[in-house]
Design an enzyme around this catalytic site. Structure first.
Site, PDB file in Angstrom:
ATOM      1  N   HIS A  83       0.965  -1.228  -0.006  1.00  0.00           N
ATOM      2  CA  HIS A  83      -0.005  -0.050   0.139  1.00  0.00           C
ATOM      3  C   HIS A  83       1.010   0.586  -0.010  1.00  0.00           C
ATOM      4  O   HIS A  83       1.179   1.876   0.994  1.00  0.00           O
ATOM      5  CB  HIS A  83      -1.059   0.213   1.060  1.00  0.00           C
TER       6      HIS A  83
ATOM      7  N   HIS B  26       1.504   4.876  -1.990  1.00  0.00           N
ATOM      8  CA  HIS B  26       0.697   6.054  -3.091  1.00  0.00           C
ATOM      9  C   HIS B  26       1.807   6.428  -4.097  1.00  0.00           C
ATOM     10  O   HIS B  26       2.865   7.070  -3.106  1.00  0.00           O
ATOM     11  CB  HIS B  26      -0.053   6.761  -2.897  1.00  0.00           C
TER      12      HIS B  26
ATOM     13  N   HIS C 229       2.011  16.640  -6.909  1.00  0.00           N
ATOM     14  CA  HIS C 229       1.398  16.239  -7.895  1.00  0.00           C
ATOM     15  C   HIS C 229       2.388  17.270  -8.965  1.00  0.00           C
ATOM     16  O   HIS C 229       2.443  17.369 -10.031  1.00  0.00           O
ATOM     17  CB  HIS C 229       0.007  17.121  -8.386  1.00  0.00           C
TER      18      HIS C 229
ATOM     19  N   THR D 220      -3.056   7.279  -9.912  1.00  0.00           N
ATOM     20  CA  THR D 220      -4.324   7.406 -10.338  1.00  0.00           C
ATOM     21  C   THR D 220      -3.850   7.944 -11.990  1.00  0.00           C
ATOM     22  O   THR D 220      -3.338   9.012 -11.381  1.00  0.00           O
ATOM     23  CB  THR D 220      -5.365   8.210  -9.896  1.00  0.00           C
TER      24      THR D 220
ATOM     25  N   GLY E  55      -8.740   8.097  -3.114  1.00  0.00           N
ATOM     26  CA  GLY E  55      -9.496   9.459  -2.962  1.00  0.00           C
ATOM     27  C   GLY E  55     -10.318  10.279  -1.246  1.00  0.00           C
ATOM     28  O   GLY E  55      -9.452   9.175  -0.424  1.00  0.00           O
TER      29      GLY E  55
ATOM     30  N   HIS F  25     -10.049   1.156  -0.106  1.00  0.00           N
ATOM     31  CA  HIS F  25      -9.585   2.055   0.881  1.00  0.00           C
ATOM     32  C   HIS F  25     -11.285   1.552   1.549  1.00  0.00           C
ATOM     33  O   HIS F  25     -12.179   2.228   0.691  1.00  0.00           O
ATOM     34  CB  HIS F  25      -9.311   3.858   0.214  1.00  0.00           C
TER      35      HIS F  25
ATOM     36  N   GLU G 158     -12.026   4.455   6.180  1.00  0.00           N
ATOM     37  CA  GLU G 158     -11.347   5.388   6.626  1.00  0.00           C
ATOM     38  C   GLU G 158     -11.785   6.077   8.135  1.00  0.00           C
ATOM     39  O   GLU G 158     -11.262   7.152   8.293  1.00  0.00           O
ATOM     40  CB  GLU G 158     -10.961   6.288   5.247  1.00  0.00           C
TER      41      GLU G 158
ATOM     42  N   ASP H 184       1.644   6.894   2.134  1.00  0.00           N
ATOM     43  CA  ASP H 184       2.665   7.958   1.552  1.00  0.00           C
ATOM     44  C   ASP H 184       4.047   7.856   2.734  1.00  0.00           C
ATOM     45  O   ASP H 184       4.048   8.665   3.740  1.00  0.00           O
ATOM     46  CB  ASP H 184       1.835   9.341   1.493  1.00  0.00           C
TER      47      ASP H 184
END
Ligand SMILES: [Zn+2]
Length: 341
Positions: A14, A16, A58, A91, A161, A186, A189, A271
């Site tokens: 897991h 991202h 990003h 994504t 998300g 996910h 959460e 992350d």
């Protein structure tokens, strides 16, 4: 034990891509120092703030060259943390000089170029739950296209998300499954029993977080009972949950209920850049918090491999690696009483 956790061959399921970018990578691609400070010092924040922080990452993956180099760097960092198998997730998105297809192609190229005898890397493509149904259908088309082109690289699909927004559309994931994609989701959460029920009914291959399921963690006896029947492996991300305040502390993390009930789970970073952690660090935290021994830590790695979306052939190669490492690094006492170890 710190050295042991660092040297232990680990499986990361897991992670991202954008949240895994380190401070050095962000700096290299021109993110402002102030932004990096905000990104990397995400101590005790809220889910909302974390999703804002992703916008900073990003910027560093908004051109093909930067995206390629950032992905290679993330894989190098996992490899140097002794992660032997990595499932990166991202994504598909379009940018000013990059179509959605080019985004996926660039990530796949970086993955293929980075594989070595030290690390095997696979891709999970995510659907953003904030997107409309029609947008999610479009993303699914892209995901299926690349699953067909690179069946050994694109192994799964994920729903991720902001959990306070958007929705889970079951038919999208049913179609993904018909196209031989494994499904990670996910789940819970935030407290949302109705959605968890819908997800349980669909029965994904893995769940991320699963925070509000057990009755001691604002779930319900009904949800937990159903979960214990399904036994879907959960990807736990302890530091992520503590920083985002969805878990009160490491001691009071819901992983303890999974350990008590012997339910399937693995440890993950979520992350590593945003939460300033490594997979070795997550192992060390769980070891210290719940007093695990070496054998138990190794078993977590071993079990994690069985929950991965790797092909059987790849699983065999990695299982052998883990078994060999155990023989060389964990002493089995020869006394007859310990034979069952
Ligand atoms: Zn996540």
């Amino acid at each position: 034990m710190e050295t042991f956790c660092s040297k232990l061959p680990k499986i990361e399921l897991h992670a991202h891509l954008n949240g895994s970018l380190s401070r050095e990578t962000l700096k290299k691609f021109g993110c402002a120092d102030n932004d990096i400070l905000e990104y990397n010092q995400a101590k005790q924040t809220t889910l909302d703030q974390v999703f804002d922080i992703f916008k900073i990452a990003h910027q560093a993956t908004s051109t093909k060259q930067n995206l390629y180099e950032s992905t290679v760097k993330v894989i190098e960092e996992f490899a140097s943390d002794n992660v032997i198998y990595l499932e990166l997730r991202t994504t598909p998105r379009k940018e000013a000089d990059m179509t959605e297809d080019e985004y996926v192609e660039t990530v796949i190229k970086a993955l293929l170029d980075s594989e070595s005898s030290d690390i095997m890397v696979k891709l999970i493509l995510s659907i953003d739950r904030r997107h409309t149904y029609d947008q999610q259908v479009e993303t699914l088309k892209t995901i299926i296209k690349y699953k067909k082109l690179y069946p050994d690289v694109v192994r799964g699909i994920d729903l991720s998300g902001d959990p306070t927004k958007g929705a889970f559309f079951r038919d999208i994931f049913e179609k993904a499954r018909r196209n031989e994609l494994f499904v990670a989701m996910h789940c819970a959460e935030i407290k949302n029993d109705a959605e968890v029920m819908e997800m349980f009914d669909f029965k994904p291959d893995r769940l991320g977080h699963a925070t509000f399921i057990h009755p001691d963690f604002q779930g319900s006896a009904e949800l937990w009972e159903l979960y214990t029947k399904l036994q879907i492996p959960v990807e736990f991300c302890l530091t992520s949950n503590v920083v985002c305040l969805t878990s009160k502390s490491y001691q009071e993390h819901h992983v303890r209920e999974w350990m008590k009930a012997n339910m399937p789970f693995c440890l993950s970073t979520d992350d590593k850049g945003v939460f300033d952690t490594t997979l070795s660090n997550e192992f060390r935290i769980v070891q210290q918090t719940f007093s695990l021994n070496k054998e138990e830590l190794w078993k977590i790695s071993k079990n994690t491999l069985s929950y991965s979306f790797a092909t059987d052939r790849d699983k065999n190669v990695l299982n052998e690696k883990l078994d060999k490492w155990k023989l060389a690094n964990i002493k089995i006492l020869k006394h007859p009483y310990y034979i069952c170890l």
